[in-house]
Design a protein around this motif. Structure first.
Motif, PDB file in Angstrom:
ATOM      1  N   ASP A  71      50.185  36.508  29.482  1.00 37.63           N
ATOM      2  CA  ASP A  71      48.968  36.348  28.319  1.00 37.63           C
ATOM      3  C   ASP A  71      49.467  36.681  26.858  1.00 37.63           C
ATOM      4  N   ILE A  72      50.108  37.642  26.879  1.00 34.91           N
ATOM      5  CA  ILE A  72      50.405  38.180  25.408  1.00 34.91           C
ATOM      6  C   ILE A  72      51.434  37.056  24.957  1.00 34.91           C
ATOM      7  N   ALA A  73      52.191  36.303  25.524  1.00 36.90           N
ATOM      8  CA  ALA A  73      53.160  35.435  25.169  1.00 36.90           C
ATOM      9  C   ALA A  73      52.415  33.942  25.040  1.00 36.90           C
ATOM     10  N   ALA A  74      51.263  33.864  25.648  1.00 32.74           N
ATOM     11  CA  ALA A  74      50.526  32.566  25.355  1.00 32.74           C
ATOM     12  C   ALA A  74      49.620  32.691  24.394  1.00 32.74           C
ATOM     13  N   LYS A  75      49.487  34.134  23.690  1.00 32.47           N
ATOM     14  CA  LYS A  75      48.765  34.206  22.507  1.00 32.47           C
ATOM     15  C   LYS A  75      49.742  34.696  21.364  1.00 32.47           C
ATOM     16  N   GLY A  76      50.803  34.124  21.677  1.00 35.17           N
ATOM     17  CA  GLY A  76      51.925  33.920  20.441  1.00 35.17           C
ATOM     18  C   GLY A  76      52.599  35.386  20.266  1.00 35.17           C
ATOM     19  N   GLY A  77      52.503  36.544  21.244  1.00 42.71           N
ATOM     20  CA  GLY A  77      53.094  37.666  21.001  1.00 42.71           C
ATOM     21  C   GLY A  77      54.335  37.555  21.971  1.00 42.71           C
ATOM     22  N   ARG A  78      55.018  38.782  21.976  1.00 41.57           N
ATOM     23  CA  ARG A  78      56.372  39.010  22.561  1.00 41.57           C
ATOM     24  C   ARG A  78      56.509  40.030  23.388  1.00 41.57           C
ATOM     25  N   ALA A  79      56.480  39.859  24.836  1.00 38.67           N
ATOM     26  CA  ALA A  79      56.557  40.771  25.884  1.00 38.67           C
ATOM     27  C   ALA A  79      57.256  40.228  26.954  1.00 38.67           C
ATOM     28  N   VAL A  80      57.801  41.257  27.801  1.00 33.76           N
ATOM     29  CA  VAL A  80      58.510  41.032  28.947  1.00 33.76           C
ATOM     30  C   VAL A  80      58.022  42.199  30.099  1.00 33.76           C
ATOM     31  N   ALA A  81      58.101  41.852  31.175  1.00 38.95           N
ATOM     32  CA  ALA A  81      57.767  42.758  32.284  1.00 38.95           C
ATOM     33  C   ALA A  81      58.953  43.242  33.019  1.00 38.95           C
ATOM     34  N   VAL A  82      59.069  44.215  33.429  1.00 37.31           N
ATOM     35  CA  VAL A  82      60.145  45.144  34.146  1.00 37.31           C
ATOM     36  C   VAL A  82      59.387  45.980  35.315  1.00 37.31           C
ATOM     37  N   PRO A  83      60.213  45.827  36.367  1.00 38.70           N
ATOM     38  CA  PRO A  83      59.854  46.843  37.313  1.00 38.70           C
ATOM     39  C   PRO A  83      60.173  48.289  36.774  1.00 38.70           C
ATOM     40  N   LEU A  84      59.146  49.231  37.260  1.00 42.04           N
ATOM     41  CA  LEU A  84      59.501  50.552  36.842  1.00 42.04           C
ATOM     42  C   LEU A  84      58.754  51.687  38.007  1.00 42.04           C
ATOM     43  N   ASP A  85      59.690  52.284  38.233  1.00 43.37           N
ATOM     44  CA  ASP A  85      59.335  53.594  39.095  1.00 43.37           C
ATOM     45  C   ASP A  85      59.520  54.677  38.254  1.00 43.37           C
ATOM     46  N   GLY A  86      58.145  55.307  37.816  1.00 45.63           N
ATOM     47  CA  GLY A  86      58.554  56.333  36.717  1.00 45.63           C
ATOM     48  C   GLY A  86      59.060  57.652  37.055  1.00 45.63           C
ATOM     49  N   THR A  87      59.228  57.551  38.347  1.00 46.37           N
ATOM     50  CA  THR A  87      59.479  59.072  38.886  1.00 46.37           C
ATOM     51  C   THR A  87      61.176  59.063  39.383  1.00 46.37           C
ATOM     52  N   SER A  88      61.474  57.770  38.728  1.00 44.92           N
ATOM     53  CA  SER A  88      63.195  57.574  39.032  1.00 44.92           C
ATOM     54  C   SER A  88      63.999  57.461  37.788  1.00 44.92           C
ATOM     55  N   ALA A  89      65.078  58.364  37.688  1.00 41.03           N
ATOM     56  CA  ALA A  89      65.755  58.552  36.465  1.00 41.03           C
ATOM     57  C   ALA A  89      66.350  57.228  36.208  1.00 41.03           C
ATOM     58  N   GLU A  90      67.016  56.479  37.258  1.00 36.13           N
ATOM     59  CA  GLU A  90      67.816  55.176  37.029  1.00 36.13           C
ATOM     60  C   GLU A  90      66.620  54.122  36.451  1.00 36.13           C
ATOM     61  N   SER A  91      65.640  54.229  37.180  1.00 35.48           N
ATOM     62  CA  SER A  91      64.468  53.226  36.698  1.00 35.48           C
ATOM     63  C   SER A  91      63.909  53.379  35.311  1.00 35.48           C
ATOM     64  N   GLN A  92      63.834  54.728  34.716  1.00 34.53           N
ATOM     65  CA  GLN A  92      63.427  54.786  33.338  1.00 34.53           C
ATOM     66  C   GLN A  92      64.853  54.262  32.539  1.00 34.53           C
ATOM     67  N   ALA A  93      66.017  54.777  32.933  1.00 34.44           N
ATOM     68  CA  ALA A  93      66.995  54.391  32.347  1.00 34.44           C
ATOM     69  C   ALA A  93      67.088  52.697  32.097  1.00 34.44           C
ATOM     70  N   GLU A  94      66.800  52.356  33.183  1.00 30.85           N
ATOM     71  CA  GLU A  94      66.967  50.613  33.206  1.00 30.85           C
ATOM     72  C   GLU A  94      65.842  49.924  32.208  1.00 30.85           C
ATOM     73  N   ILE A  95      64.786  50.507  32.092  1.00 34.19           N
ATOM     74  CA  ILE A  95      63.815  49.926  31.405  1.00 34.19           C
ATOM     75  C   ILE A  95      64.140  49.970  29.830  1.00 34.19           C
ATOM     76  N   VAL A  96      64.687  51.225  29.467  1.00 32.13           N
ATOM     77  CA  VAL A  96      65.236  51.398  28.256  1.00 32.13           C
ATOM     78  C   VAL A  96      66.315  50.388  28.124  1.00 32.13           C
ATOM     79  N   ARG A  97      67.137  50.263  28.887  1.00 35.23           N
ATOM     80  CA  ARG A  97      68.226  49.165  28.760  1.00 35.23           C
ATOM     81  C   ARG A  97      67.791  47.805  28.521  1.00 35.23           C
ATOM     82  N   LYS A  98      66.843  47.563  29.203  1.00 44.03           N
ATOM     83  CA  LYS A  98      66.273  46.068  28.894  1.00 44.03           C
ATOM     84  C   LYS A  98      65.578  46.074  27.569  1.00 44.03           C
ATOM     85  N   ALA A  99      64.840  46.920  27.302  1.00 43.29           N
ATOM     86  CA  ALA A  99      64.295  46.984  25.985  1.00 43.29           C
ATOM     87  C   ALA A  99      65.471  46.552  24.920  1.00 43.29           C
ATOM     88  N   VAL A 100      66.518  47.172  24.885  1.00 40.30           N
ATOM     89  CA  VAL A 100      67.371  47.164  24.053  1.00 40.30           C
ATOM     90  C   VAL A 100      68.267  45.993  24.265  1.00 40.30           C
TER      91      VAL A 100
END
Length: 252
Positions: free
Chosen positions: A49-78
């Motif tokens: 929806d954001i992209a359709a309106k001209g914005g920039r966004a991606v979706a990533v699976p996140l389990d916030g209680t997992s250190a590995e998942s938290q590290a992965e979403i930061v890695r994906k952002a970079v």
């Protein structure tokens, strides 16, 4: 708001409600948004929806209680956008079975700590090193008015939300000189999709009677506050707990 164009941020818990509204508002202001959630289909719908309106966004699976998942979403952002300027840690839950201190099962307390405290701690551990490498950034945590209200019917959720305040003040004090800001938003009664399912009409009526305002909260109200704290307009705000609640709870 000033200074959000081309900035990069994570919205954890961005598939719906406050998180989705925040992702949309940040994108409207020109930020690149990485939306993390266990509900990946809904997170992807927000990103599309954001992209359709001209914005920039991606979706990533996140389990916030997992250190590995938290590290992965930061890695994906970079990986996707080249940097990380802010992280909105917006996860909450674990209220089923949460009653008074004599009757709340320990496993309910443990689950509440995992979702409402541990996830924010792990988000901080994942995001902070990347921010520090680039000269700073903003950690923005979602807490709750329940942290200060004193609820007779609930013990774990207010306890675990209170811990976020200590975390944010620690981050602000420890790394403020290195350009990191850390703040907390405490929403009042906000009519999210989840609230629409779980709150009775009587509860909503009582909530409106209790607030010195003409209406209850909308996700967009919290999104505006988070966006301000992520922007250059909010750069002199650090180590604060903001109650965005229409005046229900008044704090110095």
């Amino acid at each position: 708001m000033r200074g959000l164009k081309d900035k990069v941020g994570v919205v954890a818990g961005g598939a719906r409600g406050i998180g989705a509204a925040t992702a949309r508002r940040l994108a409207e202001e020109g930020a690149c948004v990485v939306i993390g959630d266990l509900l990946l289909d809904l997170a992807q719908a927000v990103a599309e929806d954001i992209a359709a309106k001209g914005g920039r966004a991606v979706a990533v699976p996140l389990d916030g209680t997992s250190a590995e998942s938290q590290a992965e979403i930061v890695r994906k952002a970079v990986e996707a956008y080249g940097r990380l300027d802010f992280y909105h840690s917006n996860l909450a839950g674990g209220t089923d079975g949460d009653i008074d201190a004599l009757n709340c099962p320990v496993e309910v307390l443990d689950k509440s700590f995992a979702i409402n405290t541990k996830s924010h701690f792990l988000a901080t551990q994942a995001a902070l090193p990347v921010m520090l490498e680039s000269g700073g950034g903003a950690m923005i945590y979602t807490s709750s008015g329940a942290a200060a209200n004193g609820a007779a019917w609930q013990v774990a959720y207010p306890m675990t939300k209170n811990a976020i305040h200590a975390l944010a003040r620690h981050v602000a004090q420890k790394w403020g000189k290195q350009g990191v800001r850390a703040n907390v938003i405490c929403p009042g009664l906000v009519l999210t999709e989840a609230a629409g399912v779980h709150l009775t009409e009587e509860f909503r009526k009582q909530g409106l009677e209790a607030v010195p305002h003409t209406r209850l909260g909308k996700p967009e109200d919290i999104a505006a506050a988070v966006t301000f704290l992520a922007s250059e307009d909010g750069e002199w705000v650090n180590g604060q707990v903001w109650y965005v609640n229409g005046g229900t709870l008044k704090r110095d």
